[in-house]
Structure formats: C-alpha cells, structure tokens
Design a protein around this motif. Structure first.
Motif, mmCIF file in Angstrom:
data_model
loop_
_atom_site.group_PDB
_atom_site.id
_atom_site.type_symbol
_atom_site.label_atom_id
_atom_site.label_comp_id
_atom_site.label_asym_id
_atom_site.label_seq_id
_atom_site.Cartn_x
_atom_site.Cartn_y
_atom_site.Cartn_z
ATOM 1 N N ALA A 1 -11.764 -4.912 -0.467
ATOM 2 C CA ALA A 1 -12.627 -5.492 -1.383
ATOM 3 C C ALA A 1 -12.906 -7.170 -1.336
ATOM 4 N N TRP A 2 -11.701 -7.600 -1.485
ATOM 5 C CA TRP A 2 -11.789 -9.143 -1.632
ATOM 6 C C TRP A 2 -11.972 -9.646 -0.444
ATOM 7 N N LEU A 3 -11.994 -8.993 0.905
ATOM 8 C CA LEU A 3 -12.102 -9.383 2.134
ATOM 9 C C LEU A 3 -13.567 -9.554 2.410
ATOM 10 N N GLY A 4 -14.189 -8.598 1.429
ATOM 11 C CA GLY A 4 -15.728 -8.348 1.424
ATOM 12 C C GLY A 4 -16.280 -7.222 2.150
ATOM 13 N N LEU A 5 -15.418 -6.155 2.604
ATOM 14 C CA LEU A 5 -15.777 -4.889 2.936
ATOM 15 C C LEU A 5 -16.022 -3.970 1.921
ATOM 16 N N ASP A 6 -17.298 -3.174 2.256
ATOM 17 C CA ASP A 6 -17.649 -2.018 1.382
ATOM 18 C C ASP A 6 -17.562 -0.648 2.341
ATOM 19 N N PHE B 1 -11.655 3.364 8.571
ATOM 20 C CA PHE B 1 -10.510 2.378 8.773
ATOM 21 C C PHE B 1 -9.667 3.497 7.995
ATOM 22 N N ALA B 2 -8.290 3.704 8.497
ATOM 23 C CA ALA B 2 -7.361 4.580 8.027
ATOM 24 C C ALA B 2 -5.911 4.047 7.858
ATOM 25 N N PRO B 3 -5.597 3.307 6.940
ATOM 26 C CA PRO B 3 -4.339 2.717 6.883
ATOM 27 C C PRO B 3 -3.274 3.642 6.093
ATOM 28 N N SER B 4 -2.145 3.584 6.458
ATOM 29 C CA SER B 4 -0.986 4.121 5.574
ATOM 30 C C SER B 4 -0.390 3.176 4.714
ATOM 31 N N PRO B 5 -0.383 3.468 3.323
ATOM 32 C CA PRO B 5 0.204 2.747 2.574
ATOM 33 C C PRO B 5 1.590 2.450 2.429
ATOM 34 N N THR B 6 2.295 1.794 3.466
ATOM 35 C CA THR B 6 3.617 1.486 3.423
ATOM 36 C C THR B 6 3.993 0.201 3.497
ATOM 37 N N GLY B 7 2.850 -0.459 2.986
ATOM 38 C CA GLY B 7 3.263 -2.083 2.727
ATOM 39 C C GLY B 7 1.795 -2.678 2.607
ATOM 40 N N HIS B 8 1.860 -4.052 2.470
ATOM 41 C CA HIS B 8 0.576 -4.799 2.226
ATOM 42 C C HIS B 8 -0.220 -5.010 3.517
ATOM 43 N N LEU C 1 1.289 -8.185 15.163
ATOM 44 C CA LEU C 1 1.943 -8.076 13.871
ATOM 45 C C LEU C 1 2.246 -7.035 13.541
ATOM 46 N N ALA C 2 3.321 -6.799 12.605
ATOM 47 C CA ALA C 2 3.882 -5.383 12.280
ATOM 48 C C ALA C 2 4.315 -5.664 10.922
ATOM 49 N N LYS C 3 4.201 -4.838 9.885
ATOM 50 C CA LYS C 3 4.834 -5.056 8.446
ATOM 51 C C LYS C 3 6.304 -5.133 8.457
ATOM 52 N N ARG C 4 6.920 -4.169 9.678
ATOM 53 C CA ARG C 4 8.599 -4.397 9.609
ATOM 54 C C ARG C 4 8.776 -5.962 10.073
ATOM 55 N N ASP C 5 8.064 -6.482 10.856
ATOM 56 C CA ASP C 5 8.437 -7.994 10.875
ATOM 57 C C ASP C 5 7.967 -9.130 9.985
ATOM 58 N N ARG C 6 7.686 -8.508 8.741
ATOM 59 C CA ARG C 6 7.118 -9.416 7.795
ATOM 60 C C ARG C 6 6.229 -10.186 8.064
ATOM 61 N N ALA C 7 5.078 -9.753 8.831
ATOM 62 C CA ALA C 7 3.901 -10.638 9.124
ATOM 63 C C ALA C 7 3.220 -11.164 7.575
ATOM 64 N N ALA C 8 2.614 -12.190 7.856
ATOM 65 C CA ALA C 8 2.092 -12.781 6.605
ATOM 66 C C ALA C 8 1.001 -11.607 6.290
ATOM 67 N N THR C 9 0.674 -11.370 4.873
ATOM 68 C CA THR C 9 -0.128 -10.267 4.385
ATOM 69 C C THR C 9 -1.282 -11.038 4.035
ATOM 70 N N LEU C 10 -2.511 -10.641 3.709
ATOM 71 C CA LEU C 10 -3.797 -10.885 3.162
ATOM 72 C C LEU C 10 -3.557 -11.251 1.771
ATOM 73 N N ARG C 11 -2.502 -10.759 1.085
ATOM 74 C CA ARG C 11 -2.262 -11.371 -0.212
ATOM 75 C C ARG C 11 -1.434 -12.703 -0.240
ATOM 76 N N ASP C 12 -0.533 -12.858 0.729
ATOM 77 C CA ASP C 12 0.044 -14.365 1.129
ATOM 78 C C ASP C 12 -0.967 -15.194 1.384
ATOM 79 N N ILE D 1 -4.276 -2.023 -1.121
ATOM 80 C CA ILE D 1 -5.338 -1.729 0.092
ATOM 81 C C ILE D 1 -6.655 -1.889 -0.364
ATOM 82 N N LEU D 2 -7.293 -1.179 -1.531
ATOM 83 C CA LEU D 2 -8.618 -0.920 -1.874
ATOM 84 C C LEU D 2 -8.840 -2.541 -2.507
ATOM 85 N N GLU D 3 -7.888 -3.110 -3.231
ATOM 86 C CA GLU D 3 -8.449 -4.357 -3.743
ATOM 87 C C GLU D 3 -8.448 -5.436 -2.378
ATOM 88 N N ASP D 4 -7.490 -5.265 -1.455
ATOM 89 C CA ASP D 4 -7.554 -6.420 -0.539
ATOM 90 C C ASP D 4 -8.905 -6.300 0.387
#
Length: 283
Positions: free
Chosen positions: A65-70, A10-17, A253-264, A60-63
């Motif tokens: 881990a909270w989601l249950g992924l290792d 999994f290779a996300p870009s850290p440009t948002g949550h 869903l997209a960051k630019r459209d302010r999609a609800a985040t895992l933190r939300d 990203i790392l925190e979310d």
C-alpha cells in the motif's frame, strides 16, 4: 472489463520483509493488469507453518500500500484453504498418480551417493524412486503405523496420460515443456500439507489468473505446472517471466542474504516514487 480481460497476481510468502526484487515483481504484475484494464490480485502463500509468520503478512500488505499498489477483491491466504489442496491431492491419488515417500533427506542422499550417476533437475539430483518400488502391502503397513511421509507425483504414470506433448505460451510463442526434468516431484511434504507447485497451480485456476507473472528463476517450474494443469483439467494461463533485480555484484536479491528491505529504504527517507524507480519502474 470484458470476459477475456487480463488477470494477474502477486503471491509472496510471508517469510520476511519485502525487498526491491519483490517490489519489481509486484509492480510488473500490477502494471500489466492496470494498463490492460484488467484485475490485479494479491495472494499470500503461507502454506509453510515453520517459516511463515503472520507479522510478515501484515507487513506485506502495509508495504505494498505504501508503494502505491492496490489490488482487486479479498486477499487469498493459502493457510485458510488447506482442505481444498487436500481434495486436489486426493483426486490425483485416486487415479494412482501419487505415492507415499517415507525417505528422509539422509536416505535419499545415501542412495544418490551410492548410484554410479544420478540425473539432475532444476532442484538438484532427482529422487531415485525408492518408495515408488514399494509393494502396496508394505505401503499400507507403514501408513497404518503412522510413519511420516511425503506425497510424490509418479512422473512416469502422469506422462503416460498425455495425449500430446505439453507447451506453454510466453511472449507470443509456444515453449515445449519437459516436466520429466523434475522426476517424482513432491506435492505434499512431511511438514507441509501441500507443495508450492500444487498450491500455486490450484489457486491460479481457482482465481481465474490469465497471465502468470514471476521471476525468470521460476521459469523451469512452469514445465511441471503445465503438467498439473493438464492432469487436473485446470485452464492454461499465459506466462511472463521477468528478469531478476540484482545487487552491485550481480547476485539476485534474496531474504536469506539480508537484502535491503522496503522498510529499510522507507526508514532511510526514500519516497514511494524513489523506491519504484529503484525497483526498475520509474513513474
């Protein structure tokens, strides 16, 4: 684990949550690896210094881990490996497969507008090849003057090196590749030392990824990635492009459209199991 065991990433870009679309993609890759007794890797694609922020990497790392992924092994952070991407670019340039492009976006738009017709690719109108037609002497003068430039792949020269048409494996079938649809793709931007296309294929090869899992919106990029793999002698992984998570209107869903985040969702009291279910992966 055998030598041929599956390795996903999994290779996300850290440009948002992260939002539910990211969760779906991460769980898709994680489950494919875990169910096969393979390895799941995490990579942070932070090559763009203008848009990526370290606080989002931490989130990203925190979310996850909270989601249950290792994940297995250390997290690869692309910004810590810029010399590796430069060496890959240098190798392509040494074979005459790259050229400097001094055009601005406005320059390109004007030339496309002036043309009777402009071929289109997955990212819009194709670059018209303005700087490909520059003489070696003019390129040298402009480079010596320190003029800002991108690096483009000379698609015609690259395709001329193919001994046979390319294809990629997905779902047990072979799909014919058409990398020419990208034209002279940018492999290093003026403000970014290497492009997504170069970095992702380099890292997938380096990390031994055997199955690339990602959203269906990135399926067209696979055509270009297979060409880069061939040119660089990198191994060919299999591919699995999953459907995208969409909102109630059918829009992805997209960051630019302010999609609800895992933190939300976490702040609203949702449990990891509930979020996994919302992401399309009920336990």
């Amino acid at each position: 684990m055998g030598a041929t065991a599956i390795v996903t990433r999994f290779a996300p870009s850290p440009t948002g949550h992260l939002h539910l679309g990211h969760a779906h993609s991460a769980l898709f890759a994680w489950r494919r690896a875990r169910e096969a007794g393979g390895r799941f890797l995490l990579r942070i694609e932070d090559i763009d210094p203008l848009r990526c922020r370290p606080e989002f990497t931490e989130a990203i790392l925190e979310d996850l881990a909270w989601l249950g992924l290792d994940w297995d092994g250390e997290v690869r952070v692309q910004s810590a490996h810029l010399p590796e991407y430069r060496r890959a670019l240098d190798a392509l340039a040494a074979r005459g497969l790259l050229y400097p492009c001094f055009c601005t976006r406005a320059d390109i738009a004007r030339e496309i507008a002036a043309a009777a017709s402009a071929p289109h690719g997955p990212d819009g109108p194709l670059y018209p090849g303005t700087c490909r037609r520059l003489s070696a002497a003019e390129r040298a003068v402009r480079l010596a003057a320190g003029e800002a430039h991108a690096l483009r792949l000379d698609m015609a020269a690259a395709l001329a090196l193919l001994p046979a048409p390319l294809s990629f494996a997905e779902g047990g079938t072979r799909i014919a590749c058409d990398p020419a649809q990208f034209g002279d793709a940018v492999l290093a931007r003026k403000d970014v030392p290497a492009s997504y296309h170069l970095c992702v294929t380099h890292d997938d090869a380096l990390q031994g990824i055997t199955l690339v899992t990602r959203g269906a919106d990135l399926r067209p990029a696979t055509h270009l990635h297979r060409l880069l793999q061939h040119l660089m002698g990198w191994p060919e992984p299999a591919y699995a492009h999953h459907p995208l998570i969409t909102d109630a209107t059918g829009r992805r869903l997209a960051k630019r459209d302010r999609a609800a985040t895992l933190r939300d969702l976490r702040a609203a009291g949702r449990s990891p199991a509930e979020v996994r279910a919302l992401a399309g992966w009920p336990d």
